[in-house]
Design a protein around this motif. Sequence first.
Motif, PDB file in Angstrom:
ATOM      1  N   ARG A 149       7.323  -1.942  -5.493  1.00 44.25           N
ATOM      2  CA  ARG A 149       7.774  -3.076  -4.680  1.00 44.25           C
ATOM      3  C   ARG A 149       6.655  -4.046  -4.346  1.00 44.25           C
ATOM      4  N   LEU A 152       6.515  -7.671  -5.569  1.00 46.12           N
ATOM      5  CA  LEU A 152       7.265  -8.790  -5.016  1.00 46.12           C
ATOM      6  C   LEU A 152       6.357  -9.781  -4.282  1.00 46.12           C
ATOM      7  N   LEU A 153       5.182  -9.303  -3.931  1.00 43.36           N
ATOM      8  CA  LEU A 153       4.253 -10.168  -3.191  1.00 43.36           C
ATOM      9  C   LEU A 153       3.218 -10.816  -4.107  1.00 43.36           C
ATOM     10  N   GLY A 181      17.417  -5.746  -4.779  1.00 47.64           N
ATOM     11  CA  GLY A 181      17.047  -4.483  -4.141  1.00 47.64           C
ATOM     12  C   GLY A 181      18.096  -3.417  -4.374  1.00 47.64           C
ATOM     13  N   SER A 185      20.823  -4.508  -1.354  1.00 50.88           N
ATOM     14  CA  SER A 185      21.315  -5.010  -2.626  1.00 50.88           C
ATOM     15  C   SER A 185      21.668  -6.491  -2.617  1.00 50.88           C
ATOM     16  N   GLU A 186      21.646  -7.132  -1.464  1.00 43.55           N
ATOM     17  CA  GLU A 186      21.895  -8.581  -1.457  1.00 43.55           C
ATOM     18  C   GLU A 186      20.645  -9.372  -1.812  1.00 43.55           C
ATOM     19  N   PHE A 187      19.493  -8.743  -1.634  1.00 41.34           N
ATOM     20  CA  PHE A 187      18.243  -9.484  -1.790  1.00 41.34           C
ATOM     21  C   PHE A 187      17.825  -9.603  -3.252  1.00 41.34           C
ATOM     22  N   ILE A 188      17.289 -10.731  -3.574  1.00 36.59           N
ATOM     23  CA  ILE A 188      16.671 -10.947  -4.882  1.00 36.59           C
ATOM     24  C   ILE A 188      15.229 -10.465  -4.810  1.00 36.59           C
ATOM     25  N   THR A 189      14.738  -9.936  -5.897  1.00 37.90           N
ATOM     26  CA  THR A 189      13.366  -9.445  -5.909  1.00 37.90           C
ATOM     27  C   THR A 189      12.383 -10.469  -6.479  1.00 37.90           C
ATOM     28  N   PHE A 190      12.737 -10.993  -7.659  1.00 32.41           N
ATOM     29  CA  PHE A 190      11.804 -11.870  -8.367  1.00 32.41           C
ATOM     30  C   PHE A 190      12.462 -13.226  -8.620  1.00 32.41           C
ATOM     31  N   SER A 191      11.654 -14.261  -8.591  1.00 34.43           N
ATOM     32  CA  SER A 191      12.152 -15.608  -8.883  1.00 34.43           C
ATOM     33  C   SER A 191      12.493 -15.732 -10.360  1.00 34.43           C
ATOM     34  N   VAL A 194       9.436 -15.527 -12.590  1.00 35.27           N
ATOM     35  CA  VAL A 194       8.802 -14.212 -12.653  1.00 35.27           C
ATOM     36  C   VAL A 194       9.664 -13.283 -13.508  1.00 35.27           C
TER      37      VAL A 194
END
Lengths: 421, 421, 421, 421
Positions: A149, A152-153, A181, A185-191, A194
């Motif tokens: 993870r 993601l930063l 995630g 599961s609503e969140f996007i990880t990578f743009s 990316v």
Amino acid sequence: VVLVAAERIVSVASGADLPVPEQAEIIDASGRYIVPGLMDANVHLCAAFTPELLLEFEGRYEEVIEEAAQVALRAGVTTVFDTWGPLRPLVAVRDRINRGEVTGSRIFLAGNIVGFDGPLSADHFKVGDVLGRDVVDRINGQWEFRVGRELLLLSRDEVGRRVRGYIESSGIDFLKYAATGHINSEFITFSDRVQRAIVEEAHAAGLTAQAHTTTPESLRMEIEAGADLLQHGNVTGPEVIPDETLDVIVDRRLPVAAFANTQTYMKWARAHLDSPVSAGFQTWEKNNRLLIERGARLLLTTDGYISTPRVLEHPQMGEWVRGPEFSMQLGESHFLWMQAVSELGMAPMQVLLSATRHLAEAYDVHAELGTLEPGKRADLLILEADPLEAVGNYRRCAAVMKDGEFVDREGLPVRRVLTAE
Amino acid sequence: VVLVAAERIVSVASGADLPVPEQAEIIDASGRYIVPGLMDANVHLCAAFTPELLLEFEGRYEEVIEEAAQVALRAGVTTVFDTWGPLRPLVAVRDRINRGEVTGSRIFLAGNIVGFDGPLSADHFKVGDVLGRDVVDRINGQWEFRVGRELLLLSRDEVGRRVRGYIESSGIDFLKYAATGHINSEFITFSDRVQRAIVEEAHAAGLTAQAHTTTPESLRMEIEAGADLLQHGNVTGPEVIPDETLDVIVDRRLPVAAFANTQTYMKWARAHLDSPVSAGFQTWEKNNRLLIERGARLLLTTDGYISTPRVLEHPQMGEWVRGPEFSMQLGESHFLWMQAVSELGMAPMQVLLSATRHLAEAYDVHAELGTLEPGKRADLLILEADPLEAVGNYRRCAAVMKDGEFVDREGLPVRRVLTAE
Amino acid sequence: VVLVAAERIVSVASGADLPVPEQAEIIDASGRYIVPGLMDANVHLCAAFTPELLLEFEGRYEEVIEEAAQVALRAGVTTVFDTWGPLRPLVAVRDRINRGEVTGSRIFLAGNIVGFDGPLSADHFKVGDVLGRDVVDRINGQWEFRVGRELLLLSRDEVGRRVRGYIESSGIDFLKYAATGHINSEFITFSDRVQRAIVEEAHAAGLTAQAHTTTPESLRMEIEAGADLLQHGNVTGPEVIPDETLDVIVDRRLPVAAFANTQTYMKWARAHLDSPVSAGFQTWEKNNRLLIERGARLLLTTDGYISTPRVLEHPQMGEWVRGPEFSMQLGESHFLWMQAVSELGMAPMQVLLSATRHLAEAYDVHAELGTLEPGKRADLLILEADPLEAVGNYRRCAAVMKDGEFVDREGLPVRRVLTAE
Amino acid sequence: VVLVAAERIVSVASGADLPVPEQAEIIDASGRYIVPGLMDANVHLCAAFTPELLLEFEGRYEEVIEEAAQVALRAGVTTVFDTWGPLRPLVAVRDRINRGEVTGSRIFLAGNIVGFDGPLSADHFKVGDVLGRDVVDRINGQWEFRVGRELLLLSRDEVGRRVRGYIESSGIDFLKYAATGHINSEFITFSDRVQRAIVEEAHAAGLTAQAHTTTPESLRMEIEAGADLLQHGNVTGPEVIPDETLDVIVDRRLPVAAFANTQTYMKWARAHLDSPVSAGFQTWEKNNRLLIERGARLLLTTDGYISTPRVLEHPQMGEWVRGPEFSMQLGESHFLWMQAVSELGMAPMQVLLSATRHLAEAYDVHAELGTLEPGKRADLLILEADPLEAVGNYRRCAAVMKDGEFVDREGLPVRRVLTAE
């Protein structure tokens, strides 16, 4: 007549057309049906996902994996794609099977999902203050390999470097990354960009790429990033796949590894599950109907694992794993998948292709696998009844051949580990 | 001159008074000091108390216990009393040591504390929804044996029956029951008369009885119930032992197994711990001063266990286990105890008796252990300097004899398990 | 004919025997049935027990209590005994009602249960890290008044002093102490002699004493300590009251305030609740049968409170509060209690006495309340049908008189607070 | 000479150049310094973020907001931008202040952050099973207004529609959306194109747009989406802003609302905080140095709120809020911000512009605010010493004028609510 030599198919012909070499051993399958070995686009052979199993079986993950590969093979799944698991043990067992030292379903593996931490991390099983940091880090470390993870930063370039390093050092067969995630599961990880960088690294290394996707927008992003296979692409939250995305999937013939529940399960789900959970399953089904109607290329995908009572009754497991015809028990789940998509109207031949040729093509292994053609590996099932007549006939399996040899199914699994209880 | 034959002391004399048999092997300890083997009234050999260790080492508790018994023996503790642990593995190791098959400190054991559930229960380590019910029950079951917390709801007669059954079937050496809860340390577990019934069952079976006590009132109840030994009787919450109870302890010469911290630790505790925790330790110390002043019979008791960093850093462990000269590390804790009570003014000979004769008497094993007298087991230490001069001299140990044989201390523990890290 | 003057009954006679003063206002109840005002031995008028209600209504507890006292009165309960609640607001409302400034059921109150901390403490609602220490302490402080759980660590004398101080400064009407924990219901709180000391303090101050009891042994201890009334004495865990204790209850005619569920609820409980919870309710019922058979003196006791959906659906509330004919909704619960004990075979007159004379005697208020006798307070119900014919007839209430005045039931509660939603 | 009439500045001149109307009231500020009223790009006036404050002050949020607006004004902050809070109460107070009915700092508000749920949701304060669903939903509902986390699962078009609806119905002054999660700060919320759609809706409605950003990649995405102001754009996890992004910020003169800690705080942070938390603050500072060096346009932004001990000591608040010169206490935080950026080398005039003209331009309110120019609102401070000499001189404020009227600072806040304790 299918003529096999060494590990491969030499020739295929119907009736008496084929001259059979004198020294050939002849298996009489007359009146029976031969299909290619089945494949599953998404399994987890190291089912030891609960905190207690991860701890109890630490040091024995290879045994767990071997058992699972044998449970799958016994049921006619000659090839599995492991999409998340502990890297080193998976590699070890894959190689042992490939070298013929151990019997089992042929394994292709992704190791970690790029962007996910290990199974005892905040986005998977919660451990609170019950387990110490040291043990948690040690176990998660068997998954993460610097592509967790923390990515993601990081900047696009650094993510790219990390992914390249992972591909080079890990021995993986295909790349899977998180587009969203897991619990989150609503969140996007990578743009977008990316994701594109990640896919490009995979492609540069000659690997196919796929993403873990759980929302309409992440599905679209994955497609734009160039993913070769849409893993559980029919999981899109409360709403179905938007038309624009559906059009792209259909037009480009993008393979969608689609989860599917049988009608028996769905009926139970409507009656017993929380409405958002049930609604999520409805969406799976609606998407499947849309995809089938539009002639999209579905792949058999089950998330199958050795789902013993101990796993299913873990307090952090959702109620949904306890329904009848639950779709994720390895060795059973592929039958249920084929039944489920048949119930939704998929044509019998399409069902077969979903589990064989289309799947092999999606994973770019069709030079070796997926059809009964000369030169390919001799993975096949002899069925007692016509699977194109009734999908249940895949269960009536008289024999399983893998790499040109008949499997001693009665003897599998060789050593009972998780299934011992 | 101490003459030893077989496992026992034949005769003891000073100077040339004793005729030494011709065939005797002579160990020259001139200029050195011989004391009886040390004893610890309260240890936990199976230190695997954290959820992860309980799981990781499941099936290997005997190895853990053997290692601990060897760590103790190496440090001069020839006899330990295990006051809470998994019954079957403890019995197995105890018997193996007694049969001479394995080296280790001599073990007397209580198994479960009557009225306590196992280590993964609400009153000990909390597991929330992290571990499944099955694994929790399985592990706790290795402690409970039908004398767990459920007894608090039963009638006196039924409690008596359960305790009798436990004594008869378990092979324990002494009985320990809960007079109060563990985390819920303010609560009483059993009424006066139920406590009496429990103690009577122990006595009827020829066993000594003791209670886990943490409040002034539970200490008094335990005494009235007839306990032979007051286990951590100096733990009484924020207030010291009431005068009336102190008088009884002194008058009846009741042995008090008293926890003790060194001044170094206490200084740290005052600076670093929450005030109630620190206040609790102050009470220990105040009680110890009172008991020493009044000439009460203190016993060396440490709660000693293999306290590795993994154990001490577990998130559910209190900050208090992380101080300097922390009093519970097996192999070190008995030295610290002797130092601590010396710092409070206990006379050197009393310190020695606390760890030997008085302790043997309290546990009713003085016919065999606790002094250097003809007929007793030949457990002794040869010290390089006079322990009555300086309590630190117990550390300067030249040799340890147990059952008439010198211990190869360098070779202990034979197999590193918890201490491997 | 019941002649009432000022707040009291002047005379009672049947038929024409009684000369009615000329100026008397005559209420014609011919064909109807007059019974004493009903009483409930155990209510909680300040139902704001959930963390959110405690916070939302902080500063308004008196309003909450007034509403509850009016809900009870409207349903024919002219006297309630509040056995745990915030002291100051309860005292304020009790006094306001007694002075006639506010309408409501007559309140007798215990304030805190000696040995319990407030409602946001470990043994009641858990607040974890959701609420700050300051607010938790502030709210709990409205219950505790130095007689909370800390008493478990104190000596008998100090406990006695604390209880005496509480009685003197609080203005309570009767004393209730904890014989066991609340959630930790297996644990005993106080030793025999400390319980005795507590009861003696109550008696010395002219108050009755009762205990919160949840185990067979704590019930026995409470009796031996001299309690005047056994509060929920039929709650004894998985086993029924032991014979020896039952004998004492029967022989000494000790009043047992016994919880009771209707058969409708019990049927639901067996089908829907976890087996230990359901088993607990079975024990209540078994004890009730035994007590009724043996002719013990049962009292109507309900734990009644304003149980709005918000309270019942709180995540820390057990599933058991959601059954049909749930026994704790104030204003309804006393009808259900009478129905429940009737279903178990209690004779109609006994049912009436349970709710009136016996209850008044148990609480030592029978000089003023509990029967229709000259000199007593004129609390009575006029029923439209004979309650001795059918227990359901208590619901057919034509009028409620309290202190000689008819209650305007339609106008109650005067101000809707918790029931507003 | 600054000539003011009605609410506005009529003319500004130095020395005797300006003819002063005869009837003018003359305030002699000779020897003093006049600066525009200060502005803060990010405050939270409704500081009631902890579960207990949200509950205790429910129904009184307007009072809480008024008090905060007065605390800010008293300290010289004449305009604040509230970037997350309960919509209706904020709108009500904003309008009341603007109508002159109540004194207070001028408020511009965003209401909810699009994509965030309310303060008692998984990504903010965790409530577990302590608070009931009903109360949690009710309070969160005061924030969410159909633009909460559910948007992450919706299609671009639907997100656009929701945002449009929110803008039209809410009365907000500017739009803020989440580019990343809050506690889940590594996760991206919206894809590039959805972010673009959100910003376009804001622009179409004539509002400025900004994002909550916490990673390098989300910062870049926000910029590409067209955000007008980069809210806490210097928060980028463990690594600094990538060069390519920094170049864009500098080239386009994008305003960066940058958090800043004083050196006193930073020294404490290094010594007392967990290393990842401390590292995060180091990144803030490194980014600030880079931005200042490159001449980027920083804005004063503090996250300021009424940070009472009750808020700061809440168990879910990080240790980091307890350091000296903690940067978020409203009324003090803007002084600390100016000190912090000065310590990093920002020129005195730039500091002033950060808090006035640049900020007004970024929020597109410079036609009315931000400088002392004819026609603008007469918001100004009279300082006793030159703020360009020492940044501490902003504290030496002799008078505050807002809208042409001097503020009675001694009388603020008019009613103490949160600051009452």
